[in-house]
Write a protein that holds these residues in place. Sequence first.
Motif, PDB file in Angstrom:
ATOM      1  N   PRO A 132       0.840  -1.194   0.000  1.00  0.00           N
ATOM      2  CA  PRO A 132       0.000   0.000   0.000  1.00  0.00           C
ATOM      3  C   PRO A 132       0.875   1.244   0.000  1.00  0.00           C
ATOM      4  CG  PRO A 132       0.151  -0.881   2.210  1.00  0.00           C
ATOM      5  CD  PRO A 132       1.030  -1.740   1.352  1.00  0.00           C
ATOM      6  N   ALA A 133       1.034   1.855  -1.133  1.00  0.00           N
ATOM      7  CA  ALA A 133       1.903   3.014  -1.288  1.00  0.00           C
ATOM      8  C   ALA A 133       1.075   4.293  -1.282  1.00  0.00           C
ATOM      9  CB  ALA A 133       2.686   2.905  -2.595  1.00  0.00           C
ATOM     10  N   SER A 134       1.757   5.425  -1.172  1.00  0.00           N
ATOM     11  CA  SER A 134       1.061   6.696  -1.312  1.00  0.00           C
ATOM     12  C   SER A 134       0.525   6.799  -2.738  1.00  0.00           C
ATOM     13  CB  SER A 134       2.014   7.852  -1.014  1.00  0.00           C
ATOM     14  OG  SER A 134       3.123   7.825  -1.894  1.00  0.00           O
ATOM     15  N   PRO A 135      -0.526   7.561  -2.963  1.00  0.00           N
ATOM     16  CA  PRO A 135      -1.117   7.624  -4.310  1.00  0.00           C
ATOM     17  C   PRO A 135      -0.108   7.987  -5.389  1.00  0.00           C
ATOM     18  CG  PRO A 135      -2.556   8.694  -2.725  1.00  0.00           C
ATOM     19  CD  PRO A 135      -1.289   8.368  -1.989  1.00  0.00           C
ATOM     20  N   GLU A 136       0.792   8.920  -5.085  1.00  0.00           N
ATOM     21  CA  GLU A 136       1.746   9.383  -6.097  1.00  0.00           C
ATOM     22  C   GLU A 136       2.801   8.333  -6.425  1.00  0.00           C
ATOM     23  OE1 GLU A 136       0.115  12.744  -3.644  1.00  0.00           O
ATOM     24  OE2 GLU A 136       1.140  10.850  -3.204  1.00  0.00           O
ATOM     25  N   ALA A 137       2.960   7.328  -5.560  1.00  0.00           N
ATOM     26  CA  ALA A 137       3.979   6.295  -5.764  1.00  0.00           C
ATOM     27  C   ALA A 137       3.378   4.964  -6.191  1.00  0.00           C
ATOM     28  CB  ALA A 137       4.796   6.108  -4.488  1.00  0.00           C
ATOM     29  N   THR A 138       2.090   4.966  -6.535  1.00  0.00           N
ATOM     30  CA  THR A 138       1.397   3.735  -6.907  1.00  0.00           C
ATOM     31  C   THR A 138       1.338   3.591  -8.422  1.00  0.00           C
ATOM     32  OG1 THR A 138       0.038   3.804  -4.909  1.00  0.00           O
ATOM     33  CG2 THR A 138      -0.775   2.463  -6.730  1.00  0.00           C
ATOM     34  N   GLY A 139       1.640   2.394  -8.897  1.00  0.00           N
ATOM     35  CA  GLY A 139       1.574   2.107 -10.328  1.00  0.00           C
ATOM     36  C   GLY A 139       1.445   0.618 -10.555  1.00  0.00           C
ATOM     37  N   LEU A 140       1.481   0.211 -11.795  1.00  0.00           N
ATOM     38  CA  LEU A 140       1.306  -1.196 -12.141  1.00  0.00           C
ATOM     39  C   LEU A 140       2.490  -2.037 -11.673  1.00  0.00           C
ATOM     40  CD1 LEU A 140      -0.072  -0.723 -15.760  1.00  0.00           C
ATOM     41  CD2 LEU A 140      -1.355  -1.632 -13.809  1.00  0.00           C
ATOM     42  N   GLU A 141       2.188  -3.279 -11.280  1.00  0.00           N
ATOM     43  CA  GLU A 141       3.233  -4.246 -10.952  1.00  0.00           C
ATOM     44  C   GLU A 141       3.894  -4.722 -12.242  1.00  0.00           C
ATOM     45  OE1 GLU A 141       4.632  -5.876  -8.398  1.00  0.00           O
ATOM     46  OE2 GLU A 141       3.621  -4.844  -6.754  1.00  0.00           O
ATOM     47  N   VAL A 142       5.222  -4.858 -12.207  1.00  0.00           N
ATOM     48  CA  VAL A 142       5.950  -5.253 -13.399  1.00  0.00           C
ATOM     49  C   VAL A 142       5.719  -6.732 -13.716  1.00  0.00           C
ATOM     50  CG1 VAL A 142       8.125  -5.950 -12.273  1.00  0.00           C
ATOM     51  CG2 VAL A 142       8.173  -4.976 -14.584  1.00  0.00           C
TER      52      VAL A 142
END
Length: 544
Positions: free
Chosen positions: A449-459
């Motif tokens: 669970p990351a901050s919104p700005e650090a959230t993205g798709l899993e590689v």
Amino acid sequence: MMKYNKVPLAAIRAMKWALAAIAICLVLVRCTGSGKSIDLEAGFQNPPESARPRVWWHWMNGNVSKEGIRADLEWMHRTGIAGFQNFDAGLSSPQIVAKRLIYMTPEWKDAFLFTTKLADSLGLEMAIAGSPGWSESGGPWVTPAQAMKKLVWSETRIEGGLPFDGILPHPPTTTGIFQNIGETGGYTSGMSTGQNIPVFYSDAAVVAFRLPVNDRSLAEMNAKVLSSAGKFSLADLTDGDLANFSFLPAGKNGEKAWIMYEFSEPETIRSLSMVKRETGMRFPGISGGPQVERTLEASDDGKSFRPIFKIPAGGTSQNTFTFEPVTARYFRIAFLIPPPPRVDNGIASYFGINTSGMKPPERGINISELVLYPAARINRFEDKAGFTSAAGIYDMATIRDSGDFVKKEDVIDLTSLMSSDGRLQWTPPEGRWAILRLGYSLTGHKNSPASPEATGLEVDKLNAGHVKAYFENYLDQYKNATGGLMGNRGLRYIITDSWEAGVQNWTDSMMTEFSDRRGYDMIPWLPALTGHIVESAEASDRFL
């Protein structure tokens, strides 16, 4: 008079040797290889660096300041902690600082550089997680083409001996766990960043195969649909749209709810597929709801039903089960639905969900697909094909039956004949044929669970090139943030914590990788990935 048993001489000798060995061990405990004495009590009071604890240190949703950093690290140093593992995490932490430090902004990097230098000066070992959050290896810099993928498909049935010229239905492009179901599960589903989830699709292969003689659809069998309540139609239950649910209310006074198929004459059924969604409160990573009992039942008169087998829950939204052949005119799936559980407000609030005012869901179950098959399917193929992480797949063997299966030599590769718009021109040999258009789309899992700005798709974990690009980008960001103080000093380690990235079962180079590693071509076996038995039940299970 008390009697004493005599102890054999051999036993006495053994006891002496044992006591001698214990004495030697006690001496060795106080010695090192160089012969120096170790005081165990002093060792516990002042343990070596390798034995001192490391702690998790979370920067929660940008609530970070240099004053707080210094206070934490100096406390760690004073109390004998050897180091820390830094997580830039999120969850629902409220803002308690005047200005949030957003991940990898200049202000955030300045604070991280301050951390690195201070930790180095205090002799604290420093590590970071494998991604923002604590699971697993993803971020905003991962492009859709680099993200985790799953197999998707469409199936078209045609008559042999006649030219076919048409557009093959496009497989689902939905980002989600299975076909066109747009759920991702885990923390990801509840940690929305307010951004649209990216969509990605690419074709993988087109194959055709001759259908077994007994492989008929419920429409071809003139099945009629009845139910204890709700509104269900044959078209809705068999159209392949897994996201179009209809609600089946629970039975009253402890009675069963059911959906039934009626045939004009007895039919032999070997398998069923069901897509259901149970009602109940659902939170990220936690599913609340009743434990519904599901049973396949059969009847010759539509009144007196006998149980065939209890249907287990399965590992994903669609579940396919194969059983001993059953012949009857009536088949129904009966659901015994208990009352919903009490909502746990404590668990809900942990994930930032306010349950006050929420009403318990109506008792019942949502059904989008319910298909009976006269031709056997691979038992629980969804689990075996890697759409879930189900354990015990060797206990899910498909029943060996005398029914007809797809012959490997009847699987034809048509990939080169389909144009970019999905048009296929082909004249099949005599018989009834199915055409599979297979591709791959995104699972939608994100680092969390990351901050919104650090959230993205899993590689994509199955593509070495994508993983390499991910970590090069990730570590370059930290190289910049630490001023290059990485390696032997400063930032020294990456750790991976709990896996919450779900599963994936496809990647760009899957076909080539499979043939290189397994020594044979996937093409003749591709129908097995969609549940069709190829060659035999045993051979298909072995392939999956």
